[in-house]
Each structure stands twice: as C-alpha cells, then as structure tokens.
Design an enzyme around this catalytic site. Structure first.
Site, mmCIF file in Angstrom:
data_model
loop_
_atom_site.group_PDB
_atom_site.id
_atom_site.type_symbol
_atom_site.label_atom_id
_atom_site.label_comp_id
_atom_site.label_asym_id
_atom_site.label_seq_id
_atom_site.Cartn_x
_atom_site.Cartn_y
_atom_site.Cartn_z
ATOM 1 C CG ASP A 61 -1.812 -1.067 1.412
ATOM 2 O OD1 ASP A 61 -1.425 -2.077 2.017
ATOM 3 O OD2 ASP A 61 -2.940 -0.937 0.931
ATOM 4 C CG PHE A 74 9.430 0.223 -0.741
ATOM 5 C CD1 PHE A 74 9.269 -0.283 0.538
ATOM 6 C CD2 PHE A 74 9.182 -0.606 -1.823
ATOM 7 C CE1 PHE A 74 8.868 -1.606 0.742
ATOM 8 C CE2 PHE A 74 8.782 -1.931 -1.631
ATOM 9 C CZ PHE A 74 8.630 -2.429 -0.352
ATOM 10 C CG HIS A 183 8.220 -5.884 3.900
ATOM 11 N ND1 HIS A 183 8.433 -4.705 4.589
ATOM 12 C CD2 HIS A 183 7.451 -5.562 2.831
ATOM 13 C CE1 HIS A 183 7.814 -3.719 3.970
ATOM 14 N NE2 HIS A 183 7.210 -4.200 2.900
#
Length: 224
Positions: A61, A74, A183
C-alpha cells in the site's frame, strides 16, 4: 495515462471492476483524505516508461501518513522523514554496494532509470493501512506485472515480503529473474532482508543479459 503504458493497459479501463474502483476512490476522497494526491496515483507509470522498465520492485500500500505517499512504492517526498522500512533499504544498499545513506527518502533516481516502483494497491485512506485493498487495484496491478512479464528482454522482479512473493506465478522465470527476501520492515528485516544483497544481484542479472546496470546510489540532491 499519456505514456507508452496506455496501449498495453488500455483494455483494463473498460472492465467493470475499473469503473467500480474509480467510483470507490472518488467517493473516498469526498469523505476525507486519500493518499497519494489524485495527480500522483500513477506516478510510477509516468516516471518509468514501459519500454525502459528493467526492474520491478513491488510494494503493498502507499504510505498513509500526511505528505508521505507520492505514487512510488517505498519512496517518500524529499522533505518527509524517512520511514523505518525505507531506512532499512538504505542500510542494505550501503552494506551491499557501499552507497552512502541519502538524507532524504525519494527514490525518483531509481524510477528514472527503469526501476518500476509499483504498489499492489495505489491509494489508501489517511492513517488506515490496507483500507483500499480488495477494491480492484490488485486486478490492475497484476495486469501491470503481466505486461512487464511479457517484455522480451530480461526484467528483474524484486519481491520483498510474503505479499509480494505471492505474485511469483505471474512471472516467467525462464526469461526473467526473481530476487526475493523478507520485507524490509523492522518486524522482519532481520529475518533475511539484511544481507540479501538485492541491488548487486539485480545488476549482475541485468549485465548477464547484456543490459545496463542500475545506478542504485541515491544522490544527496533529490532533484538529480
């Protein structure tokens, strides 16, 4: 979308899900703040032409804080504090390639070189992570992945975290290269993101295919 993405994505704009999605996002904007601003929702596709796309980094998102999201996964605006996940990306970039950590969080330097910074969901309600998931954006961004996968030249797909890694079935690994790890979030970065060397590995894969490497080192001046 007045870019070379239009011909390969135009079929999506007549689909029923697209109309419903656009209606949903418009309604959300009448009720409160939605990020990124309307003019920047498709910034990733404007900054990185289809013909030049050589690397695809997939996020989830947009950032949901005020002034953060500007349409690139990012990345944040230069005058915005650097979020923890991006700080970890900077740390791995320094460890991998020796790049000095930049004083800002803009990744426009990457986007202009053919790094498509794509979020799976392109809008979000202010301060409510995942609030626009499962409304239709995933259909559209899956299609973006599919048309990048259709490119004849090698593309490097960088998949960070379990959500991004679930997109592997969309990618033909006989032609393209997948680089995956946990991640960069502080919750998972120490479980394998740190030390994964995604930037040098991406450049090695590009060079093996006769492609130019990416200059991953981010200038101190975000306008360069």
């Amino acid at each position: 979308m007045k870019t070379d993405w239009n011909p390969v994505l135009r079929d999506q704009f007549g689909e029923p899900y697209w109309r419903e999605l656009m209606d949903f996002v418009r309604a959300e904007r009448t009720r409160g703040d939605v990020y990124p601003p309307e003019a920047e929702v498709f910034a990733a596709l404007r900054l990185t032409p289809y013909a030049l796309t050589r690397v695809l980094i997939l996020g989830q998102d947009p950032y949901h804080g005020r002034g953060q999201a500007h349409g690139l996964a990012f990345s944040v605006r230069p005058d915005t504090p650097i979020p923890p996940s991006l700080a970890n990306i900077h740390a791995e970039l320094e460890s991998d390639l020796g790049c000095p950590r930049p004083p800002h969080g803009s990744l426009v330097h990457w986007a202009r070189q053919g790094v498509l910074l794509l979020n799976a969901v392109l809008t979000v309600r202010a301060h409510q992570a995942a609030s626009h998931r499962n409304k239709g954006w995933e259909h559209f961004t899956d299609r973006v992945i599919e048309v990048v996968n259709a490119k004849p030249n090698r593309v490097v797909f960088i998949l960070w975290g379990s959500y991004a890694r679930r997109k592997k079935p969309l990618i033909d690994t006989t032609r393209h290269v997948i680089i995956e790890s946990p991640h960069p979030s502080p919750l998972s970065a120490h479980r394998g993101f740190f030390g994964s060397r995604p930037f040098s590995r991406a450049n090695r894969a590009l060079e093996e295919a006769g492609e130019e490497p990416i200059d991953w080192c981010i200038p101190e001046d975000p306008n360069l």
